[in-house]
Scaffold this motif. Structure first.
Motif, mmCIF file in Angstrom:
data_model
loop_
_atom_site.group_PDB
_atom_site.id
_atom_site.type_symbol
_atom_site.label_atom_id
_atom_site.label_comp_id
_atom_site.label_asym_id
_atom_site.label_seq_id
_atom_site.Cartn_x
_atom_site.Cartn_y
_atom_site.Cartn_z
ATOM 1 N N ASP A 24 0.820 -1.169 -0.067
ATOM 2 C CA ASP A 24 -0.085 -0.071 0.014
ATOM 3 C C ASP A 24 0.933 1.400 -0.070
ATOM 4 O O ASP A 24 0.442 2.273 -0.779
ATOM 5 N N GLY A 25 1.896 1.105 0.613
ATOM 6 C CA GLY A 25 2.749 2.393 1.039
ATOM 7 C C GLY A 25 3.609 2.829 -0.276
ATOM 8 O O GLY A 25 3.646 4.063 -0.803
ATOM 9 N N ILE A 26 3.895 1.878 -1.226
ATOM 10 C CA ILE A 26 4.605 2.269 -2.427
ATOM 11 C C ILE A 26 3.793 2.656 -3.665
ATOM 12 O O ILE A 26 4.406 3.257 -4.403
ATOM 13 N N LYS A 27 2.455 2.581 -3.418
ATOM 14 C CA LYS A 27 1.605 3.168 -4.415
ATOM 15 C C LYS A 27 1.512 4.690 -4.156
ATOM 16 O O LYS A 27 1.236 5.460 -5.184
ATOM 17 N N VAL A 28 1.953 5.502 -2.984
ATOM 18 C CA VAL A 28 2.357 6.622 -3.182
ATOM 19 C C VAL A 28 3.300 7.126 -4.158
ATOM 20 O O VAL A 28 3.321 8.417 -4.559
ATOM 21 N N ILE A 29 4.103 6.296 -4.333
ATOM 22 C CA ILE A 29 5.347 6.722 -5.100
ATOM 23 C C ILE A 29 4.896 6.558 -6.704
ATOM 24 O O ILE A 29 4.878 7.459 -7.574
ATOM 25 N N ASN A 30 4.351 5.317 -6.860
ATOM 26 C CA ASN A 30 3.613 5.278 -8.008
ATOM 27 C C ASN A 30 2.601 4.006 -8.211
ATOM 28 O O ASN A 30 2.894 2.934 -7.693
ATOM 29 N N ASN A 31 1.334 4.144 -8.817
ATOM 30 C CA ASN A 31 0.133 3.242 -8.486
ATOM 31 C C ASN A 31 0.567 2.154 -9.298
ATOM 32 O O ASN A 31 -0.089 1.041 -8.760
ATOM 33 N N GLU A 32 1.434 1.909 -10.157
ATOM 34 C CA GLU A 32 1.625 0.989 -10.960
ATOM 35 C C GLU A 32 2.907 -0.009 -10.365
ATOM 36 O O GLU A 32 3.038 -1.136 -10.837
ATOM 37 N N LEU A 33 3.555 0.374 -9.102
ATOM 38 C CA LEU A 33 4.487 -0.426 -8.593
ATOM 39 C C LEU A 33 3.827 -1.680 -8.001
ATOM 40 O O LEU A 33 2.946 -1.512 -7.278
ATOM 41 N N THR A 34 4.697 -2.795 -8.153
ATOM 42 C CA THR A 34 4.336 -4.099 -7.400
ATOM 43 C C THR A 34 5.358 -4.707 -6.842
ATOM 44 O O THR A 34 6.601 -4.640 -7.201
ATOM 45 N N LEU A 35 5.134 -5.588 -5.822
ATOM 46 C CA LEU A 35 6.481 -6.407 -5.259
ATOM 47 C C LEU A 35 5.789 -7.714 -5.389
ATOM 48 O O LEU A 35 4.745 -8.156 -5.029
ATOM 49 N N HIS A 36 6.921 -8.732 -5.104
ATOM 50 C CA HIS A 36 6.884 -9.953 -5.051
ATOM 51 C C HIS A 36 8.077 -10.485 -4.355
ATOM 52 O O HIS A 36 8.964 -9.969 -4.348
ATOM 53 N N ASP A 37 7.865 -12.133 -4.112
ATOM 54 C CA ASP A 37 8.881 -12.585 -3.198
ATOM 55 C C ASP A 37 9.268 -11.970 -2.200
ATOM 56 O O ASP A 37 10.489 -11.992 -1.989
ATOM 57 N N PHE A 38 8.327 -11.455 -1.335
ATOM 58 C CA PHE A 38 8.641 -10.920 -0.031
ATOM 59 C C PHE A 38 8.885 -11.768 0.923
ATOM 60 O O PHE A 38 8.230 -12.897 1.406
ATOM 61 N N ARG A 39 9.918 -11.670 1.822
ATOM 62 C CA ARG A 39 10.216 -12.459 2.989
ATOM 63 C C ARG A 39 10.933 -11.406 3.855
ATOM 64 O O ARG A 39 11.519 -10.343 3.477
ATOM 65 N N MET A 40 10.803 -11.662 5.086
ATOM 66 C CA MET A 40 11.367 -10.892 6.598
ATOM 67 C C MET A 40 12.248 -11.842 7.172
ATOM 68 O O MET A 40 12.230 -12.888 7.395
ATOM 69 N N THR A 41 13.514 -11.327 7.220
ATOM 70 C CA THR A 41 14.829 -11.865 7.802
ATOM 71 C C THR A 41 14.869 -11.099 9.037
ATOM 72 O O THR A 41 15.961 -10.299 9.095
ATOM 73 N N PRO A 42 14.548 -11.436 10.311
ATOM 74 C CA PRO A 42 15.236 -10.884 11.613
ATOM 75 C C PRO A 42 16.498 -11.185 11.759
ATOM 76 O O PRO A 42 17.186 -12.293 11.572
ATOM 77 N N MET A 43 17.423 -10.051 12.160
ATOM 78 C CA MET A 43 18.554 -9.902 12.580
ATOM 79 C C MET A 43 18.787 -9.703 14.069
ATOM 80 O O MET A 43 18.912 -8.407 14.273
ATOM 81 N N ALA A 44 18.648 -10.501 14.922
ATOM 82 C CA ALA A 44 18.451 -10.083 16.432
ATOM 83 C C ALA A 44 17.324 -9.256 16.551
ATOM 84 O O ALA A 44 16.160 -9.341 15.952
ATOM 85 N N ASP A 45 17.455 -8.386 17.743
ATOM 86 C CA ASP A 45 16.476 -7.336 17.935
ATOM 87 C C ASP A 45 16.317 -5.932 17.300
ATOM 88 O O ASP A 45 15.691 -5.244 17.196
ATOM 89 N N THR A 46 17.595 -5.950 16.547
ATOM 90 C CA THR A 46 17.752 -4.490 15.990
ATOM 91 C C THR A 46 17.555 -4.168 14.749
ATOM 92 O O THR A 46 17.361 -2.882 14.096
ATOM 93 N N GLN A 47 17.272 -5.194 13.969
ATOM 94 C CA GLN A 47 17.193 -4.976 12.604
ATOM 95 C C GLN A 47 16.304 -6.283 11.881
ATOM 96 O O GLN A 47 16.495 -7.440 12.233
ATOM 97 N N THR A 48 15.436 -5.847 11.104
ATOM 98 C CA THR A 48 14.793 -7.030 10.275
ATOM 99 C C THR A 48 14.815 -6.362 8.571
ATOM 100 O O THR A 48 14.386 -5.478 8.407
ATOM 101 N N ASN A 49 15.458 -7.399 7.891
ATOM 102 C CA ASN A 49 15.647 -7.375 6.677
ATOM 103 C C ASN A 49 14.319 -7.679 5.801
ATOM 104 O O ASN A 49 13.856 -8.774 6.063
ATOM 105 N N LEU A 50 13.768 -6.714 5.026
ATOM 106 C CA LEU A 50 12.917 -6.976 4.342
ATOM 107 C C LEU A 50 13.407 -7.269 2.600
ATOM 108 O O LEU A 50 13.804 -6.243 2.101
#
Length: 95
Positions: A24-50
């Protein structure tokens, strides 16, 4: 022929929620943007890689660097510990 598949938890509610917020947030940049293959990788409590692929339309004018910076700022608004690892792809479908 070789196929490589990464295991992804497609039923994780937290991942689905963050993916939807970012989508939803990226639609502010351009309504045609899409994302795929999304995953979250926590790196301890200080960072989570998207980690995800971001598809941009053919007529997109921002540079990849500008786009990545803008998307990263949106992710940090969702959660300050989020860091984006983005692969940018061009949409060649002609939509």
């Amino acid at each position: 022929l070789v196929i490589h598949m990464d295991p992804m938890d497609v039923n994780n509610e937290q991942v689905a929620f963050v993916r939807q917020q970012l989508s939803d947030g990226i639609k502010v940049i351009n309504n045609e943007l899409t994302l795929h293959d999304f995953r979250m990788t926590p790196m301890a409590d200080t960072q989570t890689n998207l980690v995800f692929d971001l598809v941009i339309p053919q007529n997109f004018t921002l540079t990849e660097k500008e786009l990545k910076e803008n998307v990263s700022q949106i992710a940090k608004l969702i959660n300050p510990t989020f860091r984006c690892v983005i692969t940018v792809e061009r949409d060649f479908t002609g939509r």
